[in-house]
Design an enzyme around this catalytic site. Sequence first.
Site, PDB file in Angstrom:
ATOM      1  N   ARG A  41       0.989  -0.958   0.110  1.00 13.82           N
ATOM      2  CA  ARG A  41       0.141  -0.207   0.034  1.00 13.82           C
ATOM      3  C   ARG A  41       0.859   1.365  -0.129  1.00 13.82           C
ATOM      4  NH1 ARG A  41      -1.576  -3.601   2.915  1.00 13.82           N
ATOM      5  NH2 ARG A  41      -3.431  -4.236   3.383  1.00 13.82           N
ATOM      6  N   LYS A  64      -1.250  -0.649   8.133  1.00 19.86           N
ATOM      7  CA  LYS A  64      -3.471  -1.153   7.784  1.00 19.86           C
ATOM      8  C   LYS A  64      -3.600  -2.234   8.343  1.00 19.86           C
ATOM      9  CE  LYS A  64      -7.597  -1.167   4.677  1.00 19.86           C
ATOM     10  NZ  LYS A  64      -8.411  -2.049   3.712  1.00 19.86           N
ATOM     11  N   HIS A 134      -3.448   3.370  -5.876  1.00 26.17           N
ATOM     12  CA  HIS A 134      -3.518   1.178  -5.858  1.00 26.17           C
ATOM     13  C   HIS A 134      -3.698   0.236  -6.896  1.00 26.17           C
ATOM     14  CE1 HIS A 134      -4.574   0.513  -1.326  1.00 26.17           C
ATOM     15  NE2 HIS A 134      -4.854  -0.530  -1.550  1.00 26.17           N
ATOM     16  N   ARG A 137       0.115  -1.875  -6.060  1.00 26.65           N
ATOM     17  CA  ARG A 137      -0.471  -3.427  -5.741  1.00 26.65           C
ATOM     18  C   ARG A 137      -1.791  -4.784  -6.752  1.00 26.65           C
ATOM     19  NH1 ARG A 137      -0.464  -4.983  -0.209  1.00 26.65           N
ATOM     20  NH2 ARG A 137      -2.820  -5.668   0.087  1.00 26.65           N
ATOM     21  N   HIS A 160      -4.244 -10.571   1.782  1.00 25.76           N
ATOM     22  CA  HIS A 160      -5.840 -11.063   1.515  1.00 25.76           C
ATOM     23  C   HIS A 160      -5.702 -12.260   2.769  1.00 25.76           C
ATOM     24  CE1 HIS A 160      -6.314  -8.296  -1.664  1.00 25.76           C
ATOM     25  NE2 HIS A 160      -6.001  -7.394  -0.960  1.00 25.76           N
ATOM     26  N   TYR A 169     -10.371  -7.968  -6.335  1.00 25.89           N
ATOM     27  CA  TYR A 169      -9.182  -6.392  -5.988  1.00 25.89           C
ATOM     28  C   TYR A 169      -7.904  -6.319  -7.119  1.00 25.89           C
ATOM     29  CZ  TYR A 169      -5.247  -4.343  -4.160  1.00 25.89           C
ATOM     30  OH  TYR A 169      -4.642  -2.960  -3.205  1.00 25.89           O
TER      31      TYR A 169
END
Length: 186
Positions: A41, A64, A134, A137, A160, A169
């Site tokens: 991130r 995060k 983003h 990623r 994840h 994603y």
Amino acid sequence: MAEVDAIKDQDTIRLIGHLLERRFSKQVSDVWCIGLNLALRISDLLAIRFHDIHQDRLFLREAKTGKTANIQINPKTLQLIERIKQEHPNHEYLFQSHRNRQAINRAARPISRRYVTRAFAEVGQELNLKLGTHSMRKTRGYHLYQATKDIGRVMKMLRHSSEGVTLRYIGITQEDVDKDFVELEL
């Protein structure tokens, strides 16, 4: 926050890096190139300090999630990191703000997330892409999935906990799954 896409074409990936360097700076282009290879991130990427890198590994705690990231750095990324270190031997951060030089008694800081976000958005607008921080990623995850078709590996790389989240994603849609069924005949 606007939804951004994975960049699925290799030529577009290179073009983005080129435009970021031309329109903004080599440093922002380096953020793109290194970010693609580390799949972090943006807040974690910009917070990398040189002391977080040990030979060919990066160790950090993700802001995060609090999860520990232990990432082996590929040779291309190591070369970029080494070039940055040679050009700025006194820097603490991999992407240190050069504005700090004006404030002699201020602590070192990385470049701002806002600056990188704006640079990516402007280049994305120029290329008619939904490009954001983003995207790095997502792009890494998408290309790993295309190379391996192993969603478990992509999940582990992105740290994840759900296959569904990972597929959404990286931009794998029902259309992509349908295409796989049509193209793969056994």
